[in-house]
Structures are given as structure tokens and as C-alpha cells.
Design a protein around this motif. Sequence first.
Motif: not given
Length: 309
Positions: A25-26, A29, A239, A244, A250, A303
Motif C-alpha cells: 500500500y505505502t 501511494y 500503513a 502512508i 508501514a 509522510e
Amino acid sequence: MDTFIQQIINGLVLGSMYALVALGYTMVYGVLNLINFAHGDVLMIGAMTGLTILKYLNEYAPDLPGYVKLAIAIAGAIPVCMAVNVLIERVAYRRLRNAPRLAPLITAIGVSILLQTFAMMIWDRNPLPFPQLLSSESVKVGGALITQTQVLLLALAVLSMTGLVLLVEKTKMGRAMRATAENPRVAGLMGVDSNKIIVATFALGAALAALAGVMWGANYASISFSMGFVPGLKAFSAAVLGGIGNIYGAMIGGIVLGLVESLGAGYIGEITGGFLGSHYQDIFAFVVLILVLTVRPSGIMGERVADRA
């Protein structure tokens, strides 16, 4: 104390699988600024593919050691999941890169439903037993028990996450991934093919999900066409919890979520005087997520990826 150590071990095992999926996922993204909600179903495809391979091995090569069969199942599931995830990116997401964010989100949900439907048609709508490949004898650790499958899972998770960190931090591809995540236009001017980097990111995430899927089946001895939804949702929560777009976040988010969920399941009965049982463990993942994001909206690690214009 024995119960506490046992729940810590269970939490590390569960958190390792969450972390492997959360990395997919991370990374997507971070590079594409997109949430691939079909990623949990890639885990399911990996588990189903691994089970199919094991059925053939048990039929045609029954004398192979269990760890060899498991290694072959993982090695076979990884390219299948990579192909599926790359196909998803090419067919479902590539044309939507510059679309409003709601469009790829709805598309991801549709892809998830499609994958579950195809899995139900190819395999079965009922839960399928996953064969026990390693010895059921447990190793005693400080009064708690850990199985050989769990030891192997933890070892593979550590090796995979270490390998990913080295790839991202030390290799040319990793530099290209970080450059594309920072600013894809400038990276393109510097000679980075963003399409290849995005495909490689989807493929890497799928490889980790395939590993998690096979080991999930080996650890819990049962898989189904819908098995990817809840772990995928929790991995996404991990995440977000870690931050994220940050691969270290993560990993930390997955481990923290696994530990909280396991400890909560072990002690919720005592805390509530028997009112709630261990089957309420799913609420802990989301309660912790809400609390952390209320205090720190960017997650534990923040982030790393800058907002794009």
C-alpha cells in the motif's frame, strides 16, 4: 507472564503479515499517490495459487520435505501475484493517473470485487483447508509456545523487509523510485522512466503480498476467496498508522497493530469482566488508528513524500 509472552509472539507473527501487505500500500501511494484497495485480494491470490501448487506437489512429489514444498509454493505464487498486480495497474489505474482521486478509488473497489469473484469461480466459494507442511511441534520461549511455521514466517518477513530497505536505499532502482515519488516530472527530465518504476513498484508490492498470503494459509490452515478483505483493510490501517508513503512507517505500523490486536484479544475478557470475548479483537486495530490519527494525523513516522502541485 506466560500469557503475555504468548500474546507478544502471536502479535509479532500477525504484525509481520500486516507489515508485508502494508508495504505494498505505502509504496504504491508513495510513487503514484494512489490507494490500491485491491491489494488485499492479491494476498488472497497468492494463498490460492500456493494451495494449488501444493496440491500438485502432494500428488506428484509427496516425498519432498515440507519446507521444500513451501518454498516452491512461495516461488510459484510470487510471479502469479506480480503478473496480476501489473495487469491491474495497466488496465485499471494507468488511464486514471490524472483523474480526480475518487475515480481510482472506486475502480480499486471494483477490481477487488472482480478478483474475489474470479477466485470464487476458479477455486471454490467455501473455505479451503491449507495443508500442514512443517512439524506441529512447538518451541518453548519463556513459557510461551511458537510453532516452526511461525518461526519461518518471522524469518522470511525480516529478510523480505530488510531486502526491500536495501533495494530502496542502496540501488539504482531504489533511487529512481524515490525520485519518482518526490517529483515524477523532474525525475522524467533526469532520464527516469516513470512507467517502468510504477510497474516495478506494483510488482514488488505483489511479491510481498504473495509471501504473506502463502504464510497466512500455512499459519491459519484455512483460506477462502474473501480472505483478503479484512487483512487488507487492517494492513491499510497499519500503513496509515505508520505514515502512508513511508516504508519504515508501514513496518512499524504493521507490528504495532499486530501487537495491539493480539494483546487486546488476550486480555479483553479480563478487562471487561467477560462482557467481550477475543472475537472482538478486530475493533482494536481501528480504535488505535482513530486515536493515533486524532493526535498525529500524519501517522507515527509522518509522510516522507511531498505533496504534489
